[in-house]
Design a protein around this motif. Structure first.
Motif, PDB file in Angstrom:
ATOM      1  N   GLN A  53       3.052   7.793  15.091  1.00  0.00           N
ATOM      2  CA  GLN A  53       3.970   8.055  14.081  1.00  0.00           C
ATOM      3  C   GLN A  53       4.085   6.993  12.997  1.00  0.00           C
ATOM      4  OE1 GLN A  53       5.426  10.946  13.378  1.00  0.00           O
ATOM      5  NE2 GLN A  53       4.608  12.076  15.079  1.00  0.00           N
ATOM      6  N   GLN A  54       3.921   5.736  13.383  1.00  0.00           N
ATOM      7  CA  GLN A  54       4.168   4.570  12.728  1.00  0.00           C
ATOM      8  C   GLN A  54       2.861   4.690  11.771  1.00  0.00           C
ATOM      9  OE1 GLN A  54       4.551   1.268  15.192  1.00  0.00           O
ATOM     10  NE2 GLN A  54       6.948   1.422  15.175  1.00  0.00           N
ATOM     11  N   GLY A  55       1.766   5.049  12.161  1.00  0.00           N
ATOM     12  CA  GLY A  55       0.492   4.890  11.367  1.00  0.00           C
ATOM     13  C   GLY A  55       0.391   6.339  10.156  1.00  0.00           C
ATOM     14  N   ALA A  56       0.940   7.490  10.858  1.00  0.00           N
ATOM     15  CA  ALA A  56       1.110   8.394   9.837  1.00  0.00           C
ATOM     16  C   ALA A  56       2.241   8.033   8.813  1.00  0.00           C
ATOM     17  CB  ALA A  56       1.503   9.458  10.392  1.00  0.00           C
ATOM     18  N   ARG A  57       3.186   7.140   9.171  1.00  0.00           N
ATOM     19  CA  ARG A  57       4.089   6.926   8.177  1.00  0.00           C
ATOM     20  C   ARG A  57       3.470   6.020   7.169  1.00  0.00           C
ATOM     21  NH1 ARG A  57       7.777   2.557   7.908  1.00  0.00           N
ATOM     22  NH2 ARG A  57       9.621   2.870   6.581  1.00  0.00           N
ATOM     23  N   GLN A  58       2.896   5.001   7.704  1.00  0.00           N
ATOM     24  CA  GLN A  58       2.071   4.038   6.820  1.00  0.00           C
ATOM     25  C   GLN A  58       1.202   4.751   5.929  1.00  0.00           C
ATOM     26  OE1 GLN A  58       0.713   1.064   9.326  1.00  0.00           O
ATOM     27  NE2 GLN A  58       2.585   0.126   9.498  1.00  0.00           N
ATOM     28  N   ALA A  59       0.360   5.670   6.471  1.00  0.00           N
ATOM     29  CA  ALA A  59      -0.592   6.700   5.584  1.00  0.00           C
ATOM     30  C   ALA A  59       0.151   7.295   4.490  1.00  0.00           C
ATOM     31  CB  ALA A  59      -1.380   7.467   6.525  1.00  0.00           C
ATOM     32  N   LEU A  60       1.284   7.802   4.790  1.00  0.00           N
ATOM     33  CA  LEU A  60       2.113   8.563   3.738  1.00  0.00           C
ATOM     34  C   LEU A  60       2.742   7.701   2.695  1.00  0.00           C
ATOM     35  CD1 LEU A  60       4.109  11.122   5.888  1.00  0.00           C
ATOM     36  CD2 LEU A  60       2.282  11.540   4.226  1.00  0.00           C
ATOM     37  N   ILE A  61       2.935   6.603   3.248  1.00  0.00           N
ATOM     38  CA  ILE A  61       3.681   5.465   2.129  1.00  0.00           C
ATOM     39  C   ILE A  61       2.420   4.909   1.243  1.00  0.00           C
ATOM     40  CG2 ILE A  61       4.207   3.080   2.026  1.00  0.00           C
ATOM     41  CD1 ILE A  61       5.992   3.450   4.411  1.00  0.00           C
ATOM     42  N   ALA A  62       1.298   4.791   1.760  1.00  0.00           N
ATOM     43  CA  ALA A  62       0.020   4.572   1.020  1.00  0.00           C
ATOM     44  C   ALA A  62      -0.437   5.462  -0.026  1.00  0.00           C
ATOM     45  CB  ALA A  62      -0.889   4.053   1.836  1.00  0.00           C
ATOM     46  N   GLN A  63      -0.128   6.769   0.252  1.00  0.00           N
ATOM     47  CA  GLN A  63      -0.392   7.865  -0.288  1.00  0.00           C
ATOM     48  C   GLN A  63       0.603   7.959  -1.565  1.00  0.00           C
ATOM     49  OE1 GLN A  63      -0.641  11.599   1.472  1.00  0.00           O
ATOM     50  NE2 GLN A  63      -1.217  12.742  -0.242  1.00  0.00           N
ATOM     51  N   ALA A  64       1.699   7.758  -1.306  1.00  0.00           N
ATOM     52  CA  ALA A  64       2.872   7.805  -2.320  1.00  0.00           C
ATOM     53  C   ALA A  64       2.580   6.701  -3.139  1.00  0.00           C
ATOM     54  CB  ALA A  64       4.074   7.644  -1.685  1.00  0.00           C
ATOM     55  N   LYS A  65       2.361   5.431  -3.008  1.00  0.00           N
ATOM     56  CA  LYS A  65       2.071   4.307  -3.948  1.00  0.00           C
ATOM     57  C   LYS A  65       0.880   4.827  -4.613  1.00  0.00           C
ATOM     58  CE  LYS A  65       4.129   0.520  -1.135  1.00  0.00           C
ATOM     59  NZ  LYS A  65       3.808  -0.534  -0.436  1.00  0.00           N
ATOM     60  N   ALA A  66      -0.224   5.303  -3.956  1.00  0.00           N
ATOM     61  CA  ALA A  66      -1.338   5.775  -4.769  1.00  0.00           C
ATOM     62  C   ALA A  66      -1.108   6.711  -5.855  1.00  0.00           C
ATOM     63  CB  ALA A  66      -2.495   6.089  -4.040  1.00  0.00           C
ATOM     64  N   GLU A  67      -0.138   7.494  -5.601  1.00  0.00           N
ATOM     65  CA  GLU A  67       0.262   8.882  -6.442  1.00  0.00           C
ATOM     66  C   GLU A  67       0.953   8.189  -7.666  1.00  0.00           C
ATOM     67  OE1 GLU A  67       2.046  11.758  -4.183  1.00  0.00           O
ATOM     68  OE2 GLU A  67      -0.112  12.438  -3.365  1.00  0.00           O
ATOM     69  N   ASP A  68       2.049   7.225  -7.189  1.00  0.00           N
ATOM     70  CA  ASP A  68       2.586   6.576  -8.292  1.00  0.00           C
ATOM     71  C   ASP A  68       1.811   6.016  -9.343  1.00  0.00           C
ATOM     72  OD1 ASP A  68       5.397   7.628  -7.256  1.00  0.00           O
ATOM     73  OD2 ASP A  68       5.672   5.530  -6.083  1.00  0.00           O
ATOM     74  N   GLU A  69       0.731   5.026  -8.747  1.00  0.00           N
ATOM     75  CA  GLU A  69      -0.188   4.433  -9.763  1.00  0.00           C
ATOM     76  C   GLU A  69      -0.891   5.379 -10.324  1.00  0.00           C
ATOM     77  OE1 GLU A  69      -2.439   1.788  -7.062  1.00  0.00           O
ATOM     78  OE2 GLU A  69      -0.565   0.563  -6.419  1.00  0.00           O
ATOM     79  N   ALA A  70      -1.225   6.187  -9.714  1.00  0.00           N
ATOM     80  CA  ALA A  70      -1.999   7.244 -10.745  1.00  0.00           C
ATOM     81  C   ALA A  70      -1.114   8.049 -11.758  1.00  0.00           C
ATOM     82  CB  ALA A  70      -2.872   8.321  -9.775  1.00  0.00           C
ATOM     83  N   ALA A  71       0.000   8.328 -11.452  1.00  0.00           N
ATOM     84  CA  ALA A  71       1.016   8.890 -12.602  1.00  0.00           C
ATOM     85  C   ALA A  71       1.187   7.825 -13.676  1.00  0.00           C
ATOM     86  CB  ALA A  71       2.299   9.235 -11.727  1.00  0.00           C
ATOM     87  N   ILE A  72       1.625   6.670 -13.263  1.00  0.00           N
ATOM     88  CA  ILE A  72       1.755   5.694 -14.015  1.00  0.00           C
ATOM     89  C   ILE A  72       0.337   5.499 -15.066  1.00  0.00           C
ATOM     90  CG2 ILE A  72       1.979   2.978 -14.635  1.00  0.00           C
ATOM     91  CD1 ILE A  72       3.696   3.117 -12.347  1.00  0.00           C
ATOM     92  N   SER A  73      -0.651   5.573 -14.563  1.00  0.00           N
ATOM     93  CA  SER A  73      -2.107   5.408 -15.322  1.00  0.00           C
ATOM     94  C   SER A  73      -2.357   6.568 -16.065  1.00  0.00           C
ATOM     95  CB  SER A  73      -3.160   5.312 -14.401  1.00  0.00           C
ATOM     96  OG  SER A  73      -3.334   4.021 -13.572  1.00  0.00           O
ATOM     97  N   ARG A  74      -1.769   7.885 -15.877  1.00  0.00           N
ATOM     98  CA  ARG A  74      -2.116   9.037 -16.554  1.00  0.00           C
ATOM     99  C   ARG A  74      -1.024   9.063 -17.697  1.00  0.00           C
ATOM    100  NH1 ARG A  74      -2.757  11.570 -11.401  1.00  0.00           N
ATOM    101  NH2 ARG A  74      -0.365  11.961 -11.399  1.00  0.00           N
ATOM    102  N   ALA A  75       0.141   8.476 -17.355  1.00  0.00           N
ATOM    103  CA  ALA A  75       1.151   8.494 -18.605  1.00  0.00           C
ATOM    104  C   ALA A  75       0.658   7.431 -19.593  1.00  0.00           C
ATOM    105  CB  ALA A  75       2.683   7.923 -18.082  1.00  0.00           C
ATOM    106  N   GLU A  76       0.129   6.327 -19.148  1.00  0.00           N
ATOM    107  CA  GLU A  76      -0.466   5.271 -19.988  1.00  0.00           C
ATOM    108  C   GLU A  76      -1.594   5.899 -20.893  1.00  0.00           C
ATOM    109  OE1 GLU A  76      -1.444   1.961 -17.560  1.00  0.00           O
ATOM    110  OE2 GLU A  76       0.967   1.049 -17.345  1.00  0.00           O
ATOM    111  N   ALA A  77      -2.463   6.493 -20.164  1.00  0.00           N
ATOM    112  CA  ALA A  77      -3.432   7.150 -20.832  1.00  0.00           C
ATOM    113  C   ALA A  77      -3.092   8.294 -21.908  1.00  0.00           C
ATOM    114  CB  ALA A  77      -4.651   8.040 -20.038  1.00  0.00           C
TER     115      ALA A  77
END
Length: 147
Positions: A53-77
């Motif tokens: 469960q801790q590994g799955a949680r860390q994976a979800l957190i990493a995915q959310a961070k990646a999605e945030d970074e992608a959204a910021i990059s899309r907005a900047e573009a």
């Protein structure tokens, strides 16, 4: 001879008693140890589930961070793209001999936004470049030209 037979018989009985005692100790130890083993087994299963469960949680957190970074990059573009449209509209109007003409700039900006949005295939996108320029386009509906 009799003494060797008695010795042999005595050793047989001793061996049988020792074997019986070992069996009794083995069964008793199993009965005592079984509940402890079950508790230990459940504890290990719980720890394994917790780590999963801790590994799955860390994976979800990493995915959310990646999605945030992608959204910021899309907005900047998108911001760079809109600024590029605005600069191109100003330059286009200047090339047409109408520098500073907001109506000309608005028309060119709307055309650029409409083309870009239709090209990207968005169903309905609203782009705003400060007042009064805003464009709402639905590529599947007929485009309206400002008069």
């Amino acid at each position: 001879m009799a003494s060797s037979t008695q010795l042999s018989e005595r050793q047989g009985w001793t061996a049988l008693i020792v074997i019986c005692l070992l069996v009794v100790l083995g069964v008793g130890g199993g009965l005592v140890g079984c509940p402890h083993y079950k508790v230990w087994e459940r504890k290990m299963a719980g720890q394994a589930e917790l780590q999963y469960q801790q590994g799955a949680r860390q994976a979800l957190i990493a995915q959310a961070k990646a999605e945030d970074e992608a959204a910021i990059s899309r907005a900047e573009a998108a911001t760079r793209r809109v600024r590029g449209w605005a600069d191109a509209a100003k330059q286009g109007c200047a090339d047409l001999g109408r520098p500073g003409d907001r109506t000309c700039e608005d028309i060119l900006l709307r055309d650029a936004a409409t083309y870009s949005i239709a090209k990207e295939g968005h169903e309905g996108v609203i782009i705003s470049v400060g007042a009064p320029v805003s464009v709402a386009v639905q590529p599947n509906s007929p485009a309206r030209r400002p008069e």
